[in-house]
Scaffold this active site. Sequence first.
Site, PDB file in Angstrom:
ATOM      1  N   LYS A 161      14.781   9.135 -30.528  1.00 31.81           N
ATOM      2  CA  LYS A 161      13.313   9.012 -30.451  1.00 31.81           C
ATOM      3  C   LYS A 161      12.967   8.794 -28.993  1.00 31.81           C
ATOM      4  O   LYS A 161      13.421   7.816 -28.392  1.00 31.81           O
ATOM      5  CB  LYS A 161      12.837   7.779 -31.215  1.00 31.81           C
ATOM      6  CG  LYS A 161      12.775   7.902 -32.696  1.00 31.81           C
ATOM      7  CD  LYS A 161      12.014   6.670 -33.181  1.00 31.81           C
ATOM      8  CE  LYS A 161      12.161   6.399 -34.621  1.00 31.81           C
ATOM      9  NZ  LYS A 161      11.548   5.115 -34.986  1.00 31.81           N
ATOM     10  N   GLU A 181      16.913  -7.181 -29.816  1.00 35.11           N
ATOM     11  CA  GLU A 181      17.291  -6.033 -30.663  1.00 35.11           C
ATOM     12  C   GLU A 181      18.639  -6.273 -31.362  1.00 35.11           C
ATOM     13  O   GLU A 181      18.853  -5.831 -32.492  1.00 35.11           O
ATOM     14  CB  GLU A 181      17.340  -4.736 -29.834  1.00 35.11           C
ATOM     15  CG  GLU A 181      16.016  -4.330 -29.204  1.00 35.11           C
ATOM     16  CD  GLU A 181      14.930  -3.919 -30.218  1.00 35.11           C
ATOM     17  OE1 GLU A 181      15.225  -3.771 -31.418  1.00 35.11           O
ATOM     18  OE2 GLU A 181      13.773  -3.763 -29.775  1.00 35.11           O
ATOM     19  N   ARG A 218      16.032   4.477 -42.025  1.00 35.35           N
ATOM     20  CA  ARG A 218      15.864   4.234 -40.580  1.00 35.35           C
ATOM     21  C   ARG A 218      14.676   3.328 -40.285  1.00 35.35           C
ATOM     22  O   ARG A 218      14.625   2.659 -39.250  1.00 35.35           O
ATOM     23  CB  ARG A 218      15.741   5.569 -39.829  1.00 35.35           C
ATOM     24  CG  ARG A 218      15.660   5.361 -38.337  1.00 35.35           C
ATOM     25  CD  ARG A 218      15.754   6.626 -37.511  1.00 35.35           C
ATOM     26  NE  ARG A 218      15.634   6.254 -36.116  1.00 35.35           N
ATOM     27  CZ  ARG A 218      15.826   7.061 -35.098  1.00 35.35           C
ATOM     28  NH1 ARG A 218      16.168   8.308 -35.309  1.00 35.35           N
ATOM     29  NH2 ARG A 218      15.698   6.644 -33.863  1.00 35.35           N
ATOM     30  N   ASN A 242      12.635  -0.927 -37.666  1.00 33.79           N
ATOM     31  CA  ASN A 242      11.334  -1.395 -37.167  1.00 33.79           C
ATOM     32  C   ASN A 242      11.088  -2.867 -37.479  1.00 33.79           C
ATOM     33  O   ASN A 242       9.984  -3.372 -37.241  1.00 33.79           O
ATOM     34  CB  ASN A 242      10.211  -0.549 -37.780  1.00 33.79           C
ATOM     35  CG  ASN A 242      10.278   0.885 -37.294  1.00 33.79           C
ATOM     36  OD1 ASN A 242      10.333   1.128 -36.106  1.00 33.79           O
ATOM     37  ND2 ASN A 242      10.315   1.826 -38.220  1.00 33.79           N
ATOM     38  N   HIS A 289       8.887  -5.028 -35.322  1.00 35.38           N
ATOM     39  CA  HIS A 289       8.231  -4.163 -34.339  1.00 35.38           C
ATOM     40  C   HIS A 289       6.763  -3.862 -34.656  1.00 35.38           C
ATOM     41  O   HIS A 289       6.025  -3.452 -33.759  1.00 35.38           O
ATOM     42  CB  HIS A 289       9.001  -2.841 -34.193  1.00 35.38           C
ATOM     43  CG  HIS A 289      10.229  -2.992 -33.327  1.00 35.38           C
ATOM     44  ND1 HIS A 289      11.259  -3.842 -33.665  1.00 35.38           N
ATOM     45  CD2 HIS A 289      10.569  -2.426 -32.141  1.00 35.38           C
ATOM     46  CE1 HIS A 289      12.195  -3.773 -32.721  1.00 35.38           C
ATOM     47  NE2 HIS A 289      11.799  -2.929 -31.791  1.00 35.38           N
ATOM     48  N   HIS A 299       4.888  -4.585 -31.516  1.00 33.39           N
ATOM     49  CA  HIS A 299       4.263  -3.577 -30.639  1.00 33.39           C
ATOM     50  C   HIS A 299       2.805  -3.915 -30.366  1.00 33.39           C
ATOM     51  O   HIS A 299       2.316  -3.750 -29.246  1.00 33.39           O
ATOM     52  CB  HIS A 299       4.357  -2.185 -31.286  1.00 33.39           C
ATOM     53  CG  HIS A 299       5.678  -1.522 -31.036  1.00 33.39           C
ATOM     54  ND1 HIS A 299       6.099  -0.424 -31.746  1.00 33.39           N
ATOM     55  CD2 HIS A 299       6.666  -1.797 -30.153  1.00 33.39           C
ATOM     56  CE1 HIS A 299       7.298  -0.055 -31.308  1.00 33.39           C
ATOM     57  NE2 HIS A 299       7.663  -0.870 -30.357  1.00 33.39           N
ATOM     58  N   HIS A 346       9.107  -6.600 -24.271  1.00 32.44           N
ATOM     59  CA  HIS A 346       9.353  -6.018 -25.601  1.00 32.44           C
ATOM     60  C   HIS A 346      10.116  -7.023 -26.477  1.00 32.44           C
ATOM     61  O   HIS A 346       9.757  -7.248 -27.633  1.00 32.44           O
ATOM     62  CB  HIS A 346      10.157  -4.728 -25.438  1.00 32.44           C
ATOM     63  CG  HIS A 346      10.438  -4.027 -26.731  1.00 32.44           C
ATOM     64  ND1 HIS A 346       9.446  -3.441 -27.474  1.00 32.44           N
ATOM     65  CD2 HIS A 346      11.596  -3.847 -27.417  1.00 32.44           C
ATOM     66  CE1 HIS A 346       9.982  -2.914 -28.569  1.00 32.44           C
ATOM     67  NE2 HIS A 346      11.288  -3.140 -28.550  1.00 32.44           N
TER      68      HIS A 346
END
Length: 347
Positions: free
Chosen positions: A130, A172, A228, A232, A235, A239, A249
């Site tokens: 991505k 992460e 997948r 997220n 997120h 975000h 982040h």
Amino acid sequence: MKKRTYQFSSAYVSRYFDASFKELDTIVDRKKAIIITDDHVFAAHKSKFKNWNVICLKPGEEYKVQPTVDAVIEQLIEFQADRKSILIGVGGGVITDITGYVASVYMRGIQFGFVPTSLLAMVDASIGGKNGIDVGPYKNMVGIIRQPSFLFYDLSLLKTLPLAEWSNGFAEIIKHACILDKGLFSILESSSLSKMMKNKALLTKVILRNVDLKSSIVKKDEFEVGERKLLNFGHTLGHALETQYELTHGQAVSLGMVFAAWLSAHLLGFKDADQLEKVLVDYGLPTRSGFDLAKVFNVLKMDKKRVSKTMSYILLQKMGKGVIKEIDLIQLEAHLATFNALNKKIK
Ligand code: GLY
């Protein structure tokens, strides 16, 4: 240098571990390569770039936008880059995004590879294909899914990484542990940011485990129609907070994970929200900050995981087991309001 090849639906990705930057020209032809990096990475590793074609960008998420893409394309034209050229993104997540995106649209697509220089890019941003840019307050609103030809891991590049960037990467890593790997969560729990930074063997093991975790989930669902989406976790709120406040982040995702864990406790009986908060603190990440609900929800509701009036939200059933739950937007806003009232406002 050890090579492993991963097969995705439309491409093979070669991963080089235990690599050293000076070996880069054994896998790509310097004459065909154009490195894209930023001023910080260039200044920290100046001698490594000698005799390479380099495009150097201003650092920071605020430059992950269309005008930067246009400027890079103009420089590629000046370099007379053609369909046989290969772009190499040497940097963190902003550089990997811009490189992969530009390479995918320049002359309708040329090859690209990554040399991730930050922990976050090593365990997350460089993996998965991505690549995109932000549009106003909407993160990664425009982009593609297209795999790089290679990933080149030189862990010595982490020596110059600022402390805040370590926490960014661990956000992460903690996310991967929460959704996929209870064993990894236990490893993180029994260590801390300062211990991990000093223990090269453990750090290497944790990085490789994360590369495998992320690669395996992307391989199963490259175009994010199902599993997948788990990646997220943290997120969706993260975000929205990242674009509305001055947060990294990792900080924003950390706050997003705390909300998602709180919601998981309410909706699914998740029991380990306190352990998650403790681990986030141990890795230098914030866990509790209130925010302007209207401002944040206005951005959040435009998230790519929204379909009509519901949002696919990633929750935890138990530690190491993420689940996708469709939540009505009105209910989501009400849950956010309740959670937000528990926390002090971010300045
Ligand atoms: N570039 C990050 C991802 O594909 O998830």
